[in-house]
Design an enzyme around this catalytic site. Sequence first.
Site, PDB file in Angstrom:
ATOM      1  N   TYR A 130      34.388  45.487  29.164  1.00  0.00           N
ATOM      2  CA  TYR A 130      34.929  45.394  27.809  1.00  0.00           C
ATOM      3  C   TYR A 130      35.393  46.790  27.402  1.00  0.00           C
ATOM      4  O   TYR A 130      34.607  47.622  26.965  1.00  0.00           O
ATOM      5  CB  TYR A 130      33.885  44.787  26.857  1.00  0.00           C
ATOM      6  CG  TYR A 130      33.859  43.294  27.070  1.00  0.00           C
ATOM      7  CD1 TYR A 130      33.310  42.785  28.241  1.00  0.00           C
ATOM      8  CD2 TYR A 130      34.487  42.420  26.193  1.00  0.00           C
ATOM      9  CE1 TYR A 130      33.361  41.425  28.514  1.00  0.00           C
ATOM     10  CE2 TYR A 130      34.543  41.070  26.455  1.00  0.00           C
ATOM     11  CZ  TYR A 130      33.982  40.578  27.619  1.00  0.00           C
ATOM     12  OH  TYR A 130      34.051  39.243  27.893  1.00  0.00           O
ATOM     13  N   LYS A 183      28.374  40.512  41.195  1.00  0.00           N
ATOM     14  CA  LYS A 183      29.457  40.447  42.192  1.00  0.00           C
ATOM     15  C   LYS A 183      29.286  41.664  43.105  1.00  0.00           C
ATOM     16  O   LYS A 183      30.225  42.435  43.347  1.00  0.00           O
ATOM     17  CB  LYS A 183      30.807  40.439  41.459  1.00  0.00           C
ATOM     18  CG  LYS A 183      32.018  40.214  42.336  1.00  0.00           C
ATOM     19  CD  LYS A 183      32.216  38.782  42.758  1.00  0.00           C
ATOM     20  CE  LYS A 183      33.409  38.657  43.682  1.00  0.00           C
ATOM     21  NZ  LYS A 183      33.512  37.338  44.333  1.00  0.00           N
ATOM     22  N   ASP A 216      30.844  33.818  41.456  1.00  0.00           N
ATOM     23  CA  ASP A 216      31.704  32.669  41.774  1.00  0.00           C
ATOM     24  C   ASP A 216      30.880  31.497  42.318  1.00  0.00           C
ATOM     25  O   ASP A 216      31.075  30.342  41.929  1.00  0.00           O
ATOM     26  CB  ASP A 216      32.850  33.057  42.732  1.00  0.00           C
ATOM     27  CG  ASP A 216      32.429  34.036  43.811  1.00  0.00           C
ATOM     28  OD1 ASP A 216      31.350  34.628  43.700  1.00  0.00           O
ATOM     29  OD2 ASP A 216      33.181  34.205  44.786  1.00  0.00           O
ATOM     30  N   ASP A 240      30.004  36.087  29.438  1.00  0.00           N
ATOM     31  CA  ASP A 240      30.959  35.488  28.492  1.00  0.00           C
ATOM     32  C   ASP A 240      31.561  34.225  29.106  1.00  0.00           C
ATOM     33  O   ASP A 240      31.616  33.163  28.475  1.00  0.00           O
ATOM     34  CB  ASP A 240      32.048  36.539  28.209  1.00  0.00           C
ATOM     35  CG  ASP A 240      32.895  36.188  27.005  1.00  0.00           C
ATOM     36  OD1 ASP A 240      32.533  35.242  26.290  1.00  0.00           O
ATOM     37  OD2 ASP A 240      33.912  36.860  26.789  1.00  0.00           O
TER      38      ASP A 240
END
Length: 354
Positions: A130, A183, A216, A240
């Site tokens: 962000y 990730k 994922d 989010d």
Amino acid sequence: MKIIMIAGDGIGPEISAATKEVLQSANASFKLNLQIEDEIAGHASLKKYGATVTEALLKKVKQADGLILGPMSTYDFKDESKGEINPSKFFRKSLDLYANIRPAKTYEGLRSPVNDFDLIVVRENTEGFYADRNMEQGSGEILVTPDVAISLRRITRQCCERIARTAFELAGSRKKHVTIVHKANVLKIADGMFIDICHQIGKEFPEISIDDFIVDAMAAHLVRAPQNFDVIVTSNMFGDILSDLTAELSGSLGLAASVNAGTQHAMAQAAHGSAPDIAGKNIANPYSLILSTAQLLEWYSHRSGKSEFVHAAKAIEDAAASLILSKEVTKDIGGNLGTKEAGNALAQKLLALR
Ligand code: ATP
């Protein structure tokens, strides 16, 4: 408890009015001694004060015990030099609301495309991908040439530690399981650090089991078997995205509640946006903001040690579940009531507890 209430943009005024009616009923039935003060932010504030949020408003919020922020037209606010500040970011950063706690569960009587589940996404709120949160000055997005753009993602030890601790503490009062989502196969350094720190903090909670998934794969697991999860801890953007998925799996984005919590302050806020497509039509589901407000009351109960607030929060959640079962709710979750009527039905249920 003094609460500042900001109605917001789009469907904000409608769902906030319904939330206020519910709060007033909870106040009457549980003797909460609430003081609710209305303030403005977003488009209304931009028009009146030339800025979507102001320092004077922040001062008032700091003096209060909690904030209810209605949905904001964040997408419209592009230029901070013109007073177009993202109010969500402003409060999250200024009040250090580092934990965005987003519960999602299925309800009896409400069809969900998946097996029954009850989980919480614990999303880090103050850094990550962000750009507006990552710099002391300026933005973490850089336009190098008209055709080359860079967005910076910041991950710090302190933020990883505190969000991990929030997740493990929450899991302690639930099914005692934490899933770390990352990730780290690609973001080896930053997400590698995130996982390592989460596991380290996990050692302080030996009764809690831990697993971890790449983000994922996690999306697939959530759709296939959401019942396998309890508390999911992850960084800002992954949280989010995954929490919109879990809200929709629970039946509707209109159920997407959240509280943004820090050590000193907390802000109730629906996890969805201002939904301009349905604004002004009395069809938006107010439960997202009502259930967020219940979370705020619960947070305040823990902070103040006043048990009546957690009882009120539980009563709001139970009343919502019972109205979903009897279909006295808005259309998106199987009823045929308008926003105002759905809020009123819940308020009446609470008043009946007096
Ligand atoms: P914004 O630009 O403020 O993010 P948006 O419409 O792009 O707004 P959301 O507000 O998150 O994004 O809404 C996505 C869709 O979900 C909306 O089009 C709306 O149909 C639905 N939705 C969102 N909130 C609610 C709600 N409280 N009740 C019913 N439907 C909702």
